[in-house]
Design a protein around this motif. Structure first.
Motif, PDB file in Angstrom:
ATOM      1  N   ALA A   1       7.772 -70.806  33.259  1.00 51.97           N
ATOM      2  CA  ALA A   1       8.025 -71.891  32.301  1.00 51.97           C
ATOM      3  C   ALA A   1       7.296 -73.165  32.722  1.00 51.97           C
ATOM      4  N   ALA A   2       7.325 -73.485  34.017  1.00 48.97           N
ATOM      5  CA  ALA A   2       6.625 -74.671  34.515  1.00 48.97           C
ATOM      6  C   ALA A   2       5.117 -74.495  34.385  1.00 48.97           C
ATOM      7  N   ALA A   3       4.638 -73.278  34.690  1.00 51.18           N
ATOM      8  CA  ALA A   3       3.212 -73.014  34.553  1.00 51.18           C
ATOM      9  C   ALA A   3       2.777 -73.162  33.106  1.00 51.18           C
ATOM     10  N   CYS A   4       3.620 -72.717  32.189  1.00 51.67           N
ATOM     11  CA  CYS A   4       3.317 -72.822  30.758  1.00 51.67           C
ATOM     12  C   CYS A   4       3.147 -74.280  30.348  1.00 51.67           C
ATOM     13  N   ARG A   5       3.995 -75.153  30.860  1.00 50.36           N
ATOM     14  CA  ARG A   5       3.890 -76.574  30.535  1.00 50.36           C
ATOM     15  C   ARG A   5       2.571 -77.161  31.024  1.00 50.36           C
ATOM     16  N   ILE A   6       2.126 -76.709  32.201  1.00 44.32           N
ATOM     17  CA  ILE A   6       0.859 -77.197  32.738  1.00 44.32           C
ATOM     18  C   ILE A   6      -0.303 -76.732  31.862  1.00 44.32           C
ATOM     19  N   HIS A   7      -0.290 -75.443  31.512  1.00 50.37           N
ATOM     20  CA  HIS A   7      -1.358 -74.922  30.651  1.00 50.37           C
ATOM     21  C   HIS A   7      -1.362 -75.622  29.296  1.00 50.37           C
ATOM     22  N   ARG A   8      -0.176 -75.884  28.734  1.00 46.94           N
ATOM     23  CA  ARG A   8      -0.106 -76.566  27.440  1.00 46.94           C
ATOM     24  C   ARG A   8      -0.711 -77.973  27.546  1.00 46.94           C
ATOM     25  N   ASP A   9      -0.426 -78.655  28.641  1.00 48.99           N
ATOM     26  CA  ASP A   9      -0.988 -79.987  28.851  1.00 48.99           C
ATOM     27  C   ASP A   9      -2.513 -79.927  28.940  1.00 48.99           C
ATOM     28  N   TRP A  10      -3.025 -78.924  29.624  1.00 44.51           N
ATOM     29  CA  TRP A  10      -4.478 -78.765  29.725  1.00 44.51           C
ATOM     30  C   TRP A  10      -5.099 -78.485  28.361  1.00 44.51           C
ATOM     31  N   ILE A  11      -4.416 -77.665  27.554  1.00 42.17           N
ATOM     32  CA  ILE A  11      -4.932 -77.363  26.219  1.00 42.17           C
ATOM     33  C   ILE A  11      -5.007 -78.633  25.387  1.00 42.17           C
ATOM     34  N   GLU A  12      -3.938 -79.419  25.406  1.00 46.07           N
ATOM     35  CA  GLU A  12      -3.863 -80.627  24.582  1.00 46.07           C
ATOM     36  C   GLU A  12      -4.821 -81.715  25.059  1.00 46.07           C
TER      37      GLU A  12
ATOM     38  N   GLY B   1      -7.639 -81.108  26.904  1.00 42.76           N
ATOM     39  CA  GLY B   1      -9.014 -80.628  27.062  1.00 42.76           C
ATOM     40  C   GLY B   1      -9.524 -80.770  28.475  1.00 42.76           C
ATOM     41  N   ARG B   2      -8.619 -80.828  29.425  1.00 40.14           N
ATOM     42  CA  ARG B   2      -9.015 -81.073  30.808  1.00 40.14           C
ATOM     43  C   ARG B   2      -9.790 -79.908  31.414  1.00 40.14           C
ATOM     44  N   VAL B   3      -9.526 -78.685  30.933  1.00 42.50           N
ATOM     45  CA  VAL B   3     -10.256 -77.522  31.441  1.00 42.50           C
ATOM     46  C   VAL B   3     -10.890 -76.788  30.265  1.00 42.50           C
ATOM     47  N   ASP B   4     -11.948 -76.042  30.550  1.00 43.37           N
ATOM     48  CA  ASP B   4     -12.646 -75.284  29.506  1.00 43.37           C
ATOM     49  C   ASP B   4     -12.050 -73.902  29.299  1.00 43.37           C
ATOM     50  N   ALA B   5     -11.358 -73.387  30.295  1.00 46.26           N
ATOM     51  CA  ALA B   5     -10.772 -72.050  30.205  1.00 46.26           C
ATOM     52  C   ALA B   5      -9.639 -71.941  31.221  1.00 46.26           C
ATOM     53  N   HIS B   6      -8.808 -70.915  31.046  1.00 49.75           N
ATOM     54  CA  HIS B   6      -7.619 -70.748  31.863  1.00 49.75           C
ATOM     55  C   HIS B   6      -7.605 -69.348  32.479  1.00 49.75           C
ATOM     56  N   LEU B   7      -7.303 -69.270  33.773  1.00 52.20           N
ATOM     57  CA  LEU B   7      -7.066 -67.994  34.439  1.00 52.20           C
ATOM     58  C   LEU B   7      -5.577 -67.916  34.734  1.00 52.20           C
ATOM     59  N   VAL B   8      -4.922 -66.863  34.227  1.00 55.58           N
ATOM     60  CA  VAL B   8      -3.466 -66.759  34.305  1.00 55.58           C
ATOM     61  C   VAL B   8      -3.080 -65.622  35.244  1.00 55.58           C
ATOM     62  N   LEU B   9      -2.303 -65.949  36.292  1.00 56.96           N
ATOM     63  CA  LEU B   9      -1.859 -64.967  37.277  1.00 56.96           C
ATOM     64  C   LEU B   9      -0.338 -64.901  37.294  1.00 56.96           C
ATOM     65  N   GLY B  10       0.194 -63.833  37.911  1.00 60.72           N
ATOM     66  CA  GLY B  10       1.631 -63.719  38.103  1.00 60.72           C
ATOM     67  C   GLY B  10       2.402 -63.610  36.808  1.00 60.72           C
TER      68      GLY B  10
ATOM     69  N   PRO C   1       6.354 -66.958  28.949  1.00 60.98           N
ATOM     70  CA  PRO C   1       6.034 -67.844  27.819  1.00 60.98           C
ATOM     71  C   PRO C   1       4.543 -68.127  27.682  1.00 60.98           C
ATOM     72  N   ARG C   2       3.761 -67.903  28.736  1.00 63.19           N
ATOM     73  CA  ARG C   2       2.324 -68.141  28.641  1.00 63.19           C
ATOM     74  C   ARG C   2       1.655 -67.157  27.685  1.00 63.19           C
ATOM     75  N   LEU C   3       2.235 -65.976  27.520  1.00 62.05           N
ATOM     76  CA  LEU C   3       1.687 -65.003  26.576  1.00 62.05           C
ATOM     77  C   LEU C   3       1.730 -65.569  25.155  1.00 62.05           C
ATOM     78  N   GLU C   4       2.872 -66.094  24.770  1.00 59.18           N
ATOM     79  CA  GLU C   4       3.015 -66.655  23.428  1.00 59.18           C
ATOM     80  C   GLU C   4       2.173 -67.922  23.260  1.00 59.18           C
ATOM     81  N   LEU C   5       2.079 -68.720  24.328  1.00 57.74           N
ATOM     82  CA  LEU C   5       1.281 -69.945  24.263  1.00 57.74           C
ATOM     83  C   LEU C   5      -0.158 -69.639  23.866  1.00 57.74           C
ATOM     84  N   PHE C   6      -0.762 -68.651  24.525  1.00 59.89           N
ATOM     85  CA  PHE C   6      -2.168 -68.373  24.239  1.00 59.89           C
ATOM     86  C   PHE C   6      -2.342 -67.536  22.978  1.00 59.89           C
ATOM     87  N   ARG C   7      -1.285 -66.879  22.519  1.00 62.97           N
ATOM     88  CA  ARG C   7      -1.350 -66.259  21.195  1.00 62.97           C
ATOM     89  C   ARG C   7      -1.388 -67.349  20.114  1.00 62.97           C
TER      90      ARG C   7
END
Length: 346
Positions: free
Chosen positions: A114-125, A127-136, A142-148
């Motif tokens: 859940a915490a990782a999802c919040r970080i990825h969402r912040d990056w998406i909004e 534009g801080r990163v061009d792409a995301h590598l998701v582990l664990g 929730p990261r699955l639904e985020l990127f869907r």
């Protein structure tokens, strides 16, 4: 008749030049990553085709962060220092990104998916990163639904395709690895083995459990299993539990090198000798496995090559290519001094 000038894309140039779209992108934008011969070839082909950069695409390219975002899920902040998988994977990723002047934006959290999802969402909004590598990736992550919800955001999962279900995935062949270990121990004469397995919230743990049990049943072997974290303390604790069983296994298989090293310490603490009294097998084959006394038999996979492959897939995705489910290289079993035939029973 060829494509009109207004519709010619990087993919068209790549096809005509016989190179990847990544190579065309690097050549046309004056970036590192291609030889001067390839750059000259791409420029010549592009000019002959009348290719011109789309102004919007050029603006987007110029605004790239040239960074890949990675969030590591930690159960303990010291885990990153002791767990070699993440470090080796990031080393391979960094090696590829450095070739094209990209970097890694790394965050670590003990707050779970859940915490990782919040970080990825912040990056998406942002534009801080061009792409995301998701582990664990966990069950119900929730990261699955985020990127869907954001299919245009380049994201690659290091996970099992049974979990990601259509999202870009680089997956390991854990079932075959588990079966190879069981067959090795069976050939040595073991009929009762145990598994110090990883956390049950991961699909790869379930796959290893299932394949191990299935192969044991096929060969007429018995298997006990206990689950814990990928840490030395858990490896030692669960190994001690197995050794205290009145009829304990003659071989123990560990889901990580950290837990295997912990298990080795627990065995020697009880005055037992590896492999005379009990055989041990680890996964991932890190330097810790090779330097242990005795060196541990292990399922080897080149973790740096996983990071390398992930980096190349991510760069392709950034350039607009579609990536599906891609397998890692198969495991290979490296037999060392920690496995032998079991002691004869009286």
């Amino acid at each position: 008749m060829g494509a009109s000038k207004s519709t010619i894309t990087i993919a068209d140039v790549a096809k005509a030049a016989g190179v990847s779209t990544s190579a065309v992108s690097y050549a046309l934008n004056g970036k590192k990553g291609v030889s001067e011969k390839t750059r000259a070839r791409v420029l010549e082909v592009a000019e002959s085709m009348g290719w011109r950069p789309n102004s919007a695409a050029k603006a987007l390219s110029d605004s790239r962060s040239r960074s890949i975002g990675v969030v590591l899920l930690l159960h303990d902040t010291e885990e990153f220092a002791s767990g070699s998988y993440a470090m080796e994977c990031l080393a391979g990723l960094s090696r590829v990104l450095e070739e094209v002047d990209y970097s890694i934006t790394l965050r670590m959290t003990t707050g779970g998916a859940a915490a990782a999802c919040r970080i990825h969402r912040d990056w998406i909004e942002s534009g801080r990163v061009d792409a995301h590598l998701v582990l664990g990736v966990e069950f119900g992550d929730p990261r699955l639904e985020l990127f869907r919800e954001h299919p245009d955001v380049p994201a690659l999962f290091l996970a099992q395709q049974q979990t990601t279900k259509g999202l870009p995935t680089l997956y390991s062949q854990d079932d075959e690895g588990a079966r190879a270990v069981v067959r090795h121990l069976h050939e040595l004469g073991h009929t009762h083995i145990a598994r110090v397995a990883g956390p049950e919230q991961y699909m790869h743990t379930l796959i290893r459990d299932s394949a191990t049990m299935d192969e044991c049943a096929r060969l007429g072997m018995r298997c006990d299993s206990l689950h814990g974290e990928y840490m030395r303390d858990d490896g030692a604790r669960l190994t001690s539990m197995f050794l205290n069983f009145s009829d304990h296994a003659t071989a123990i298989v560990y889901d990580s090198d950290s837990s295997a090293i912990g298990g080795l310490h627990a065995v020697t603490a009880q005055g037992l000798v590896v492999p005379d009294d009990i055989s041990l097998v680890s996964w991932d084959d890190s330097a810790a496995c090779r330097s242990a006394k005795p060196p541990l038999t292990a399922l080897h996979r080149d973790v740096r090559s996983i990071g390398d492959k992930a980096g190349r897939l991510l760069l392709r995705m950034i350039d607009g290519e579609t990536v599906g489910a891609v397998p890692e290289d198969p495991y290979t079993l490296v037999v060392r001094d920690s496995t032998a035939a079991p002691k004869p029973t009286d």
